[in-house]
Design a protein around this motif. Sequence first.
Motif, PDB file in Angstrom:
ATOM      1  N   MET A  37       0.827  -1.212   0.000  1.00 39.18           N
ATOM      2  CA  MET A  37       0.000   0.000   0.000  1.00 39.18           C
ATOM      3  C   MET A  37       0.861   1.263   0.000  1.00 39.18           C
ATOM      4  O   MET A  37       0.521   2.248  -0.673  1.00 39.18           O
ATOM      5  CB  MET A  37      -0.945   0.010   1.203  1.00 39.18           C
ATOM      6  CG  MET A  37      -2.049  -1.026   1.127  1.00 39.18           C
ATOM      7  SD  MET A  37      -3.091  -0.869  -0.345  1.00 39.18           S
ATOM      8  CE  MET A  37      -3.833   0.710  -0.062  1.00 39.18           C
ATOM      9  N   LEU A  41       0.847   4.093  -2.816  1.00 32.38           N
ATOM     10  CA  LEU A  41       0.635   5.491  -2.434  1.00 32.38           C
ATOM     11  C   LEU A  41       1.717   6.377  -3.035  1.00 32.38           C
ATOM     12  O   LEU A  41       1.420   7.416  -3.641  1.00 32.38           O
ATOM     13  CB  LEU A  41       0.617   5.612  -0.906  1.00 32.38           C
ATOM     14  CG  LEU A  41       0.395   6.993  -0.316  1.00 32.38           C
ATOM     15  CD1 LEU A  41      -1.011   7.475  -0.629  1.00 32.38           C
ATOM     16  CD2 LEU A  41       0.620   6.961   1.186  1.00 32.38           C
ATOM     17  N   ILE A  61      -6.422   5.480  -1.734  1.00 34.21           N
ATOM     18  CA  ILE A  61      -5.251   4.774  -1.209  1.00 34.21           C
ATOM     19  C   ILE A  61      -4.706   5.428   0.055  1.00 34.21           C
ATOM     20  O   ILE A  61      -4.273   4.728   0.976  1.00 34.21           O
ATOM     21  CB  ILE A  61      -4.166   4.653  -2.307  1.00 34.21           C
ATOM     22  CG1 ILE A  61      -4.685   3.779  -3.442  1.00 34.21           C
ATOM     23  CG2 ILE A  61      -2.873   4.084  -1.733  1.00 34.21           C
ATOM     24  CD1 ILE A  61      -3.778   3.702  -4.642  1.00 34.21           C
ATOM     25  N   HIS A  65      -4.290   3.256   3.343  1.00 33.26           N
ATOM     26  CA  HIS A  65      -2.958   3.005   3.890  1.00 33.26           C
ATOM     27  C   HIS A  65      -2.891   3.447   5.358  1.00 33.26           C
ATOM     28  O   HIS A  65      -2.305   2.750   6.193  1.00 33.26           O
ATOM     29  CB  HIS A  65      -1.877   3.725   3.087  1.00 33.26           C
ATOM     30  CG  HIS A  65      -0.537   3.678   3.761  1.00 33.26           C
ATOM     31  ND1 HIS A  65       0.193   2.522   3.879  1.00 33.26           N
ATOM     32  CD2 HIS A  65       0.183   4.638   4.380  1.00 33.26           C
ATOM     33  CE1 HIS A  65       1.320   2.777   4.537  1.00 33.26           C
ATOM     34  NE2 HIS A  65       1.322   4.055   4.845  1.00 33.26           N
TER      35      HIS A  65
END
Length: 117
Positions: A37, A41, A61, A65
């Motif tokens: 993640m 990102l 995202i 995250h």
Amino acid sequence: MTSSADPATSAGPQPLTPAIRGALTRYRVIAYVVGVMLLLLLFVAMPLKYLGDNPGAMNVIGPLHGFLYVVYLLGTFDLFRRVRWSFPRLVLMAVAGTIPFLSFYAERKTSHELLGH
């Protein structure tokens, strides 16, 4: 005459209890998820937002995250308290979820240490 192979003094991994093994499995999974993640990102969502003027991926995202990082912290703390590591080790493992690729390294190092591979 004492043997150097005395199990009480020999180095190496100790047998893992089911609780530690479960905590390690949870930690390994969340470390990979958070690592992926974070890479998404940094290398997909942020370029789309700042270079492509498209904040859609960042809006999804980024919070995802953040939530998963909190789950990572909980998993890290759970493993830390079961294995009884030092507080500085906990801090280093927690920080590993914020630096690209470091969560993968921390997971591998932790797994090798506990499993003896």
